[in-house]
Each structure stands twice: as structure tokens, then as C-alpha cells.
Design a protein around this motif. Sequence first.
Motif, PDB file in Angstrom:
ATOM      1  N   ASP A 153     -25.983  65.054 -25.788  1.00 17.21           N
ATOM      2  CA  ASP A 153     -25.130  64.407 -26.775  1.00 17.21           C
ATOM      3  C   ASP A 153     -25.819  63.248 -27.489  1.00 17.21           C
ATOM      4  O   ASP A 153     -25.449  62.899 -28.601  1.00 17.21           O
ATOM      5  N   GLU A 154     -26.796  62.665 -26.832  1.00 11.76           N
ATOM      6  CA  GLU A 154     -27.401  61.434 -27.359  1.00 11.76           C
ATOM      7  C   GLU A 154     -28.899  61.446 -27.109  1.00 11.76           C
ATOM      8  O   GLU A 154     -29.352  61.737 -26.004  1.00 11.76           O
ATOM      9  N   VAL A 155     -29.664  61.144 -28.154  1.00  8.78           N
ATOM     10  CA  VAL A 155     -31.111  60.988 -28.036  1.00  8.78           C
ATOM     11  C   VAL A 155     -31.461  59.661 -28.694  1.00  8.78           C
ATOM     12  O   VAL A 155     -31.331  59.504 -29.907  1.00  8.78           O
ATOM     13  N   LEU A 156     -31.846  58.707 -27.862  1.00  5.81           N
ATOM     14  CA  LEU A 156     -32.164  57.378 -28.360  1.00  5.81           C
ATOM     15  C   LEU A 156     -33.674  57.176 -28.407  1.00  5.81           C
ATOM     16  O   LEU A 156     -34.370  57.443 -27.436  1.00  5.81           O
ATOM     17  N   LEU A 157     -34.148  56.703 -29.540  1.00  6.00           N
ATOM     18  CA  LEU A 157     -35.553  56.361 -29.700  1.00  6.00           C
ATOM     19  C   LEU A 157     -35.699  54.883 -29.379  1.00  6.00           C
ATOM     20  O   LEU A 157     -35.060  54.042 -30.015  1.00  6.00           O
ATOM     21  N   VAL A 158     -36.494  54.564 -28.379  1.00  8.92           N
ATOM     22  CA  VAL A 158     -36.704  53.172 -27.973  1.00  8.92           C
ATOM     23  C   VAL A 158     -37.974  52.674 -28.638  1.00  8.92           C
ATOM     24  O   VAL A 158     -39.047  53.245 -28.457  1.00  8.92           O
ATOM     25  N   LEU A 159     -37.837  51.613 -29.421  1.00  5.63           N
ATOM     26  CA  LEU A 159     -38.965  51.028 -30.138  1.00  5.63           C
ATOM     27  C   LEU A 159     -39.153  49.571 -29.752  1.00  5.63           C
ATOM     28  O   LEU A 159     -38.184  48.831 -29.607  1.00  5.63           O
ATOM     29  N   ASP A 160     -40.378  49.182 -29.634  1.00  3.50           N
ATOM     30  CA  ASP A 160     -40.758  47.801 -29.374  1.00  3.50           C
ATOM     31  C   ASP A 160     -40.685  47.045 -30.702  1.00  3.50           C
ATOM     32  O   ASP A 160     -41.284  47.465 -31.693  1.00  3.50           O
ATOM     33  N   ALA A 161     -39.955  45.941 -30.749  1.00  2.00           N
ATOM     34  CA  ALA A 161     -39.790  45.175 -31.984  1.00  2.00           C
ATOM     35  C   ALA A 161     -41.106  44.624 -32.508  1.00  2.00           C
ATOM     36  O   ALA A 161     -41.225  44.301 -33.683  1.00  2.00           O
ATOM     37  N   THR A 162     -42.112  44.530 -31.644  1.00  2.00           N
ATOM     38  CA  THR A 162     -43.398  43.990 -32.081  1.00  2.00           C
ATOM     39  C   THR A 162     -44.296  45.056 -32.707  1.00  2.00           C
ATOM     40  O   THR A 162     -45.379  44.747 -33.179  1.00  2.00           O
ATOM     41  N   THR A 163     -43.838  46.308 -32.727  1.00  2.00           N
ATOM     42  CA  THR A 163     -44.651  47.411 -33.238  1.00  2.00           C
ATOM     43  C   THR A 163     -44.957  47.279 -34.721  1.00  2.00           C
ATOM     44  O   THR A 163     -46.023  47.639 -35.179  1.00  2.00           O
TER      45      THR A 163
ATOM     46  N   ASP B   8     -30.480  43.477 -19.696  1.00  2.00           N
ATOM     47  CA  ASP B   8     -30.717  42.684 -20.902  1.00  2.00           C
ATOM     48  C   ASP B   8     -30.475  43.473 -22.184  1.00  2.00           C
ATOM     49  O   ASP B   8     -30.736  42.984 -23.276  1.00  2.00           O
ATOM     50  N   LEU B   9     -29.983  44.705 -22.060  1.00  2.00           N
ATOM     51  CA  LEU B   9     -29.615  45.486 -23.241  1.00  2.00           C
ATOM     52  C   LEU B   9     -28.236  45.049 -23.713  1.00  2.00           C
ATOM     53  O   LEU B   9     -27.335  44.826 -22.915  1.00  2.00           O
ATOM     54  N   ALA B  10     -28.095  44.936 -25.027  1.00  2.00           N
ATOM     55  CA  ALA B  10     -26.820  44.505 -25.606  1.00  2.00           C
ATOM     56  C   ALA B  10     -26.488  45.403 -26.796  1.00  2.00           C
ATOM     57  O   ALA B  10     -27.393  45.925 -27.457  1.00  2.00           O
ATOM     58  N   PRO B  11     -25.217  45.573 -27.082  1.00  2.00           N
ATOM     59  CA  PRO B  11     -24.845  46.328 -28.283  1.00  2.00           C
ATOM     60  C   PRO B  11     -25.422  45.644 -29.523  1.00  2.00           C
ATOM     61  O   PRO B  11     -25.521  44.418 -29.585  1.00  2.00           O
ATOM     62  N   PHE B  12     -25.797  46.444 -30.495  1.00  2.00           N
ATOM     63  CA  PHE B  12     -26.365  45.916 -31.726  1.00  2.00           C
ATOM     64  C   PHE B  12     -25.268  45.347 -32.608  1.00  2.00           C
ATOM     65  O   PHE B  12     -24.247  45.985 -32.845  1.00  2.00           O
ATOM     66  N   ASP B  13     -25.476  44.131 -33.096  1.00  2.00           N
ATOM     67  CA  ASP B  13     -24.561  43.466 -34.008  1.00  2.00           C
ATOM     68  C   ASP B  13     -25.303  43.256 -35.328  1.00  2.00           C
ATOM     69  O   ASP B  13     -26.184  42.395 -35.420  1.00  2.00           O
ATOM     70  N   ALA B  14     -24.977  44.059 -36.337  1.00  2.00           N
ATOM     71  CA  ALA B  14     -25.710  44.030 -37.606  1.00  2.00           C
ATOM     72  C   ALA B  14     -25.670  42.653 -38.268  1.00  2.00           C
ATOM     73  O   ALA B  14     -26.691  42.164 -38.768  1.00  2.00           O
TER      74      ALA B  14
ATOM     75  N   PRO C 193     -28.193  55.085 -36.603  1.00  2.00           N
ATOM     76  CA  PRO C 193     -27.836  53.692 -36.337  1.00  2.00           C
ATOM     77  C   PRO C 193     -28.666  53.062 -35.221  1.00  2.00           C
ATOM     78  O   PRO C 193     -29.171  53.747 -34.338  1.00  2.00           O
ATOM     79  N   VAL C 194     -28.767  51.754 -35.291  1.00  2.00           N
ATOM     80  CA  VAL C 194     -29.307  50.984 -34.173  1.00  2.00           C
ATOM     81  C   VAL C 194     -28.139  50.801 -33.219  1.00  2.00           C
ATOM     82  O   VAL C 194     -27.084  50.309 -33.605  1.00  2.00           O
ATOM     83  N   LYS C 195     -28.311  51.227 -31.985  1.00  2.00           N
ATOM     84  CA  LYS C 195     -27.202  51.176 -31.032  1.00  2.00           C
ATOM     85  C   LYS C 195     -27.311  50.028 -30.041  1.00  2.00           C
ATOM     86  O   LYS C 195     -26.311  49.431 -29.676  1.00  2.00           O
ATOM     87  N   LEU C 196     -28.540  49.743 -29.594  1.00  2.00           N
ATOM     88  CA  LEU C 196     -28.743  48.692 -28.592  1.00  2.00           C
ATOM     89  C   LEU C 196     -29.969  47.867 -28.951  1.00  2.00           C
ATOM     90  O   LEU C 196     -30.885  48.352 -29.610  1.00  2.00           O
ATOM     91  N   ILE C 197     -29.966  46.623 -28.470  1.00  2.00           N
ATOM     92  CA  ILE C 197     -31.148  45.777 -28.586  1.00  2.00           C
ATOM     93  C   ILE C 197     -31.486  45.221 -27.212  1.00  2.00           C
ATOM     94  O   ILE C 197     -30.602  45.000 -26.392  1.00  2.00           O
ATOM     95  N   GLY C 198     -32.761  45.045 -26.974  1.00  2.00           N
ATOM     96  CA  GLY C 198     -33.225  44.484 -25.714  1.00  2.00           C
ATOM     97  C   GLY C 198     -33.592  43.029 -25.902  1.00  2.00           C
ATOM     98  O   GLY C 198     -34.416  42.688 -26.729  1.00  2.00           O
ATOM     99  N   LEU C 199     -32.951  42.179 -25.124  1.00  2.00           N
ATOM    100  CA  LEU C 199     -33.164  40.736 -25.243  1.00  2.00           C
ATOM    101  C   LEU C 199     -33.908  40.162 -24.049  1.00  2.00           C
ATOM    102  O   LEU C 199     -33.958  38.951 -23.884  1.00  2.00           O
ATOM    103  N   GLY C 200     -34.458  41.024 -23.235  1.00  2.00           N
ATOM    104  CA  GLY C 200     -35.182  40.590 -22.045  1.00  2.00           C
ATOM    105  C   GLY C 200     -35.961  41.754 -21.478  1.00  2.00           C
ATOM    106  O   GLY C 200     -36.224  42.730 -22.169  1.00  2.00           O
ATOM    107  N   GLU C 201     -36.290  41.660 -20.187  1.00  2.00           N
ATOM    108  CA  GLU C 201     -37.143  42.683 -19.589  1.00  2.00           C
ATOM    109  C   GLU C 201     -36.413  43.683 -18.708  1.00  2.00           C
ATOM    110  O   GLU C 201     -36.990  44.680 -18.304  1.00  2.00           O
ATOM    111  N   GLY C 202     -35.148  43.447 -18.424  1.00  2.00           N
ATOM    112  CA  GLY C 202     -34.425  44.336 -17.520  1.00  2.00           C
ATOM    113  C   GLY C 202     -33.370  45.164 -18.222  1.00  2.00           C
ATOM    114  O   GLY C 202     -33.005  44.897 -19.370  1.00  2.00           O
ATOM    115  N   ALA C 203     -32.881  46.173 -17.523  1.00  2.00           N
ATOM    116  CA  ALA C 203     -31.827  47.034 -18.073  1.00  2.00           C
ATOM    117  C   ALA C 203     -30.561  46.226 -18.379  1.00  2.00           C
ATOM    118  O   ALA C 203     -29.815  46.557 -19.304  1.00  2.00           O
TER     119      ALA C 203
END
Length: 99
Positions: free
Chosen positions: A18-28, A84-90, A72-82
Motif C-alpha cells: 500500500d505504501e512505498v516511501l523513499l527516504v532521502l537525506d536532507a543533506t543530499t 525522531d520521525l514526525a509528520p510533515f508540516d508544510a 507528498p512528503v509524509k515524514l521528516i526526521g529530526l534526529g537519529e532514532g525512529a
Amino acid sequence: MDELGKVKRVVEKQGTVDEVLLVLDATTGQNGLTQARVFAEVVNITGIVLTKLDGTAKGGIVVAIQRSLGVPVKLIGLGEGADDLAPFDAEGFVDALLN
């Protein structure tokens, strides 16, 4: 990319995906757009997870990726652990980009 396609086929044999999320590093940076396009050719990406937004990276490339792929952007990572994922707020994301 052949391996990614193989993983997709094996997983789909086990059940519906149902869901395929592409995880990208913001520093890329700009390379992230190229990566996203290549992945989208192999699998049907339904959303983006943008990680490492806790440092100096602004993650501005995600706007180009979102426009290019139309996902859509669904989640953002604000740290190093699981945790630390938060819903994306545009609105908050745009504010952070401009400040």
C-alpha cells in the motif's frame, strides 16, 4: 536498481503493498532529485521521508522532488532514532526554509 526491482517483486508476492516511501537525506542536495527519479522508474513511490533536518540542512531539494514526482512528503526526521520521525508540516517547513 535491478535489486530494488527484485525486492519489489518478492514483497508483492507476499501481499499487497500500500505504501512505498523513499527516504532521502536532507543533506543530499541536487543529487536527491536524480536518486528520486531513478527510484520512481523502478517502484511506485507513494511518499517521501526526509531525514537529517536536525542539523544545518534545510532540505530545499524536497520541493523539486515533490513537484517532479508528484508525491507528498509524509515524514521528516529530526534526529537519529525512529522516535525522531514526525509528520510533515508544510507551513512549518516553508517557515524554516525562509528563516
